[in-house]
Motif scaffolding. Structure first.
Motif, PDB file in Angstrom:
ATOM      1  N   GLN A   6       0.830  -1.208   0.000  1.00 20.91           N
ATOM      2  CA  GLN A   6       0.000   0.000   0.000  1.00 20.91           C
ATOM      3  C   GLN A   6       0.858   1.248   0.000  1.00 20.91           C
ATOM      4  O   GLN A   6       0.586   2.209  -0.722  1.00 20.91           O
ATOM      5  CB  GLN A   6      -0.892   0.005   1.251  1.00 20.91           C
ATOM      6  N   VAL A   7       1.901   1.248   0.828  1.00 22.27           N
ATOM      7  CA  VAL A   7       2.750   2.439   0.910  1.00 22.27           C
ATOM      8  C   VAL A   7       3.392   2.718  -0.435  1.00 22.27           C
ATOM      9  O   VAL A   7       3.406   3.857  -0.920  1.00 22.27           O
ATOM     10  CB  VAL A   7       3.799   2.253   2.025  1.00 22.27           C
ATOM     11  N   VAL A  10       0.753   4.010  -2.876  1.00 23.28           N
ATOM     12  CA  VAL A  10       0.348   5.389  -2.573  1.00 23.28           C
ATOM     13  C   VAL A  10       1.396   6.368  -3.053  1.00 23.28           C
ATOM     14  O   VAL A  10       1.087   7.421  -3.629  1.00 23.28           O
ATOM     15  CB  VAL A  10       0.104   5.546  -1.059  1.00 23.28           C
ATOM     16  N   LEU A  13       1.197   6.617  -6.903  1.00 20.92           N
ATOM     17  CA  LEU A  13      -0.029   7.324  -7.276  1.00 20.92           C
ATOM     18  C   LEU A  13       0.113   8.814  -7.018  1.00 20.92           C
ATOM     19  O   LEU A  13      -0.260   9.650  -7.847  1.00 20.92           O
ATOM     20  CB  LEU A  13      -1.189   6.750  -6.462  1.00 20.92           C
ATOM     21  N   ALA A  14       0.680   9.145  -5.851  1.00 16.67           N
ATOM     22  CA  ALA A  14       0.832  10.564  -5.525  1.00 16.67           C
ATOM     23  C   ALA A  14       1.794  11.242  -6.486  1.00 16.67           C
ATOM     24  O   ALA A  14       1.596  12.422  -6.824  1.00 16.67           O
ATOM     25  CB  ALA A  14       1.321  10.710  -4.087  1.00 16.67           C
ATOM     26  N   VAL A  36       2.235  13.429   1.577  1.00 13.26           N
ATOM     27  CA  VAL A  36       2.591  12.029   1.326  1.00 13.26           C
ATOM     28  C   VAL A  36       3.843  11.658   2.092  1.00 13.26           C
ATOM     29  O   VAL A  36       3.927  10.566   2.683  1.00 13.26           O
ATOM     30  CB  VAL A  36       2.753  11.800  -0.183  1.00 13.26           C
ATOM     31  N   GLY A  38       4.850  12.970   4.883  1.00 13.01           N
ATOM     32  CA  GLY A  38       4.458  12.849   6.284  1.00 13.01           C
ATOM     33  C   GLY A  38       3.772  11.535   6.577  1.00 13.01           C
ATOM     34  O   GLY A  38       4.043  10.873   7.580  1.00 13.01           O
ATOM     35  N   MET A  39       2.880  11.106   5.654  1.00  9.23           N
ATOM     36  CA  MET A  39       2.161   9.852   5.860  1.00  9.23           C
ATOM     37  C   MET A  39       3.096   8.666   5.874  1.00  9.23           C
ATOM     38  O   MET A  39       2.995   7.790   6.733  1.00  9.23           O
ATOM     39  CB  MET A  39       1.148   9.680   4.728  1.00  9.23           C
ATOM     40  N   LEU A  41       6.243   8.634   6.538  1.00  8.64           N
ATOM     41  CA  LEU A  41       7.047   8.677   7.751  1.00  8.64           C
ATOM     42  C   LEU A  41       6.263   8.171   8.946  1.00  8.64           C
ATOM     43  O   LEU A  41       6.803   7.451   9.798  1.00  8.64           O
ATOM     44  CB  LEU A  41       7.492  10.111   8.029  1.00  8.64           C
ATOM     45  N   LEU A  42       4.962   8.523   9.008  1.00  7.10           N
ATOM     46  CA  LEU A  42       4.113   8.056  10.106  1.00  7.10           C
ATOM     47  C   LEU A  42       4.084   6.541  10.147  1.00  7.10           C
ATOM     48  O   LEU A  42       4.249   5.924  11.197  1.00  7.10           O
ATOM     49  CB  LEU A  42       2.680   8.574   9.916  1.00  7.10           C
ATOM     50  N   CYS A  43       3.881   5.915   8.964  1.00  3.85           N
ATOM     51  CA  CYS A  43       3.829   4.453   8.937  1.00  3.85           C
ATOM     52  C   CYS A  43       5.143   3.849   9.405  1.00  3.85           C
ATOM     53  O   CYS A  43       5.161   2.886  10.175  1.00  3.85           O
ATOM     54  CB  CYS A  43       3.529   3.956   7.522  1.00  3.85           C
ATOM     55  N   ARG A  46       5.716   4.208  13.223  1.00  7.55           N
ATOM     56  CA  ARG A  46       4.946   3.271  14.057  1.00  7.55           C
ATOM     57  C   ARG A  46       5.647   1.933  14.162  1.00  7.55           C
ATOM     58  O   ARG A  46       5.651   1.304  15.217  1.00  7.55           O
ATOM     59  CB  ARG A  46       3.548   3.099  13.468  1.00  7.55           C
TER      60      ARG A  46
ATOM     61  N   GLU B   2      -4.618   6.385   4.758  1.00  2.27           N
ATOM     62  CA  GLU B   2      -3.520   6.717   3.856  1.00  2.27           C
ATOM     63  C   GLU B   2      -3.993   7.211   2.508  1.00  2.27           C
ATOM     64  O   GLU B   2      -3.718   8.324   2.113  1.00  2.27           O
ATOM     65  CB  GLU B   2      -2.642   5.485   3.692  1.00  2.27           C
ATOM     66  N   VAL B   6      -4.580  11.265   0.253  1.00  2.00           N
ATOM     67  CA  VAL B   6      -4.025  11.623  -1.058  1.00  2.00           C
ATOM     68  C   VAL B   6      -5.151  12.007  -2.009  1.00  2.00           C
ATOM     69  O   VAL B   6      -5.078  13.016  -2.721  1.00  2.00           O
ATOM     70  CB  VAL B   6      -3.204  10.452  -1.611  1.00  2.00           C
ATOM     71  N   ILE B  51       1.082  16.648   9.867  1.00  2.00           N
ATOM     72  CA  ILE B  51       2.503  16.818  10.166  1.00  2.00           C
ATOM     73  C   ILE B  51       2.698  16.989  11.671  1.00  2.00           C
ATOM     74  O   ILE B  51       3.676  16.471  12.238  1.00  2.00           O
ATOM     75  CB  ILE B  51       3.068  18.025   9.398  1.00  2.00           C
ATOM     76  N   LEU B  54       2.653  13.614  13.136  1.00  2.33           N
ATOM     77  CA  LEU B  54       3.911  12.945  12.868  1.00  2.33           C
ATOM     78  C   LEU B  54       4.996  13.432  13.805  1.00  2.33           C
ATOM     79  O   LEU B  54       5.744  12.632  14.372  1.00  2.33           O
ATOM     80  CB  LEU B  54       4.322  13.203  11.414  1.00  2.33           C
ATOM     81  N   LEU B  57       4.679  12.041  17.288  1.00  4.79           N
ATOM     82  CA  LEU B  57       5.121  10.651  17.354  1.00  4.79           C
ATOM     83  C   LEU B  57       6.643  10.572  17.352  1.00  4.79           C
ATOM     84  O   LEU B  57       7.235   9.809  18.123  1.00  4.79           O
ATOM     85  CB  LEU B  57       4.550   9.898  16.154  1.00  4.79           C
TER      86      LEU B  57
END
Lengths: 131, 64
Positions: A6-7, A10, A13-14, A36, A38-39, A41-43, A46, B2, B6, B51, B54, B57
């Motif tokens: 998925q990552v 994404v 796609l982005a 994108v 930021g997302m 990096l979040l994954c 975690r 996610e 987007v 952000i 993020l 975290l």
């Protein structure tokens, strides 16, 4: 495995959507790229939590000073975020911002590691003094 | 979380650019600029929220 695919999808796609938006409104394209990054990096952050808890376990069994572990973790955090922000800035045409952020991050990293370097210097002096 | 984000931002971007073109072709330049700015502010708020999440975290993870 699904999350990994998925990552990747994404991100690709982005990239396509950003190329489309670049023609019309470059500002929203820039914001989309920041979102994108930021997302993703979040994954990754975690998953990093379990890795870092394993590292703290290792450090406990090795008997190292916990202060050293904290400083090392802070330095890694500074390095990752600084490099990504610098790349985002230079992607949107502000290469000077990226370079300035990198310089700032190296100065901050050196400042964080000052106590470590100081204790290393004291150790050296003790050893040389005994000789 | 996610893919939704987007698509949301991409949709806002496309809608804003279409509205921009329609308004500027029909002569209302100021309204076109205002819609562009409004779309920008909306997307900026969404991105700033993510952000800040993020960075919180990262702060707890890297023991700041």
């Amino acid at each position: 495995m699904t999350q990994i695919l998925q990552v990747f999808s994404v991100a690709m796609l982005a990239t396509v959507i950003i190329t489309l938006l670049n023609k019309q409104s470059k500002d929203i394209a820039a914001l989309l790229s920041i979102a994108v990054v930021g997302m993703i990096l979040l994954c990754s952050v975690r998953t990093m939590q379990s890795i870092i808890s394993f590292l703290t376990e290792l450090e406990k069994t090795a008997g190292l000073d916990p202060e050293m572990m904290k400083i090392m973790l802070k330095i890694v955090g500074i390095a990752i975020t600084a490099q990504l922000s610098a790349l985002i800035c230079s992607d949107n045409g502000n290469g000077a911002f990226g370079k300035a952020i990198q310089i700032y991050a190296s100065v901050m990293i050196l400042w964080q590691s000052l106590p470590l370097l100081r204790s290393f210097l004291e150790l050296l002096q003790k050893i040389l003094g005994e000789i | 979380m996610e893919i939704d984000l987007v698509f949301k931002i991409a949709a806002v971007g496309i809608i804003v650019s279409i509205l921009n073109q329609v308004l500027s072709r029909s002569g209302r330049e100021e309204q076109a600029t205002m819609t562009t700015l409004a779309g920008l502010v909306v997307v900026l708020m969404i991105v700033a929220q993510k952000i800040s999440e993020l960075f919180d975290l990262v702060k707890t993870l890297f023991r700041f």
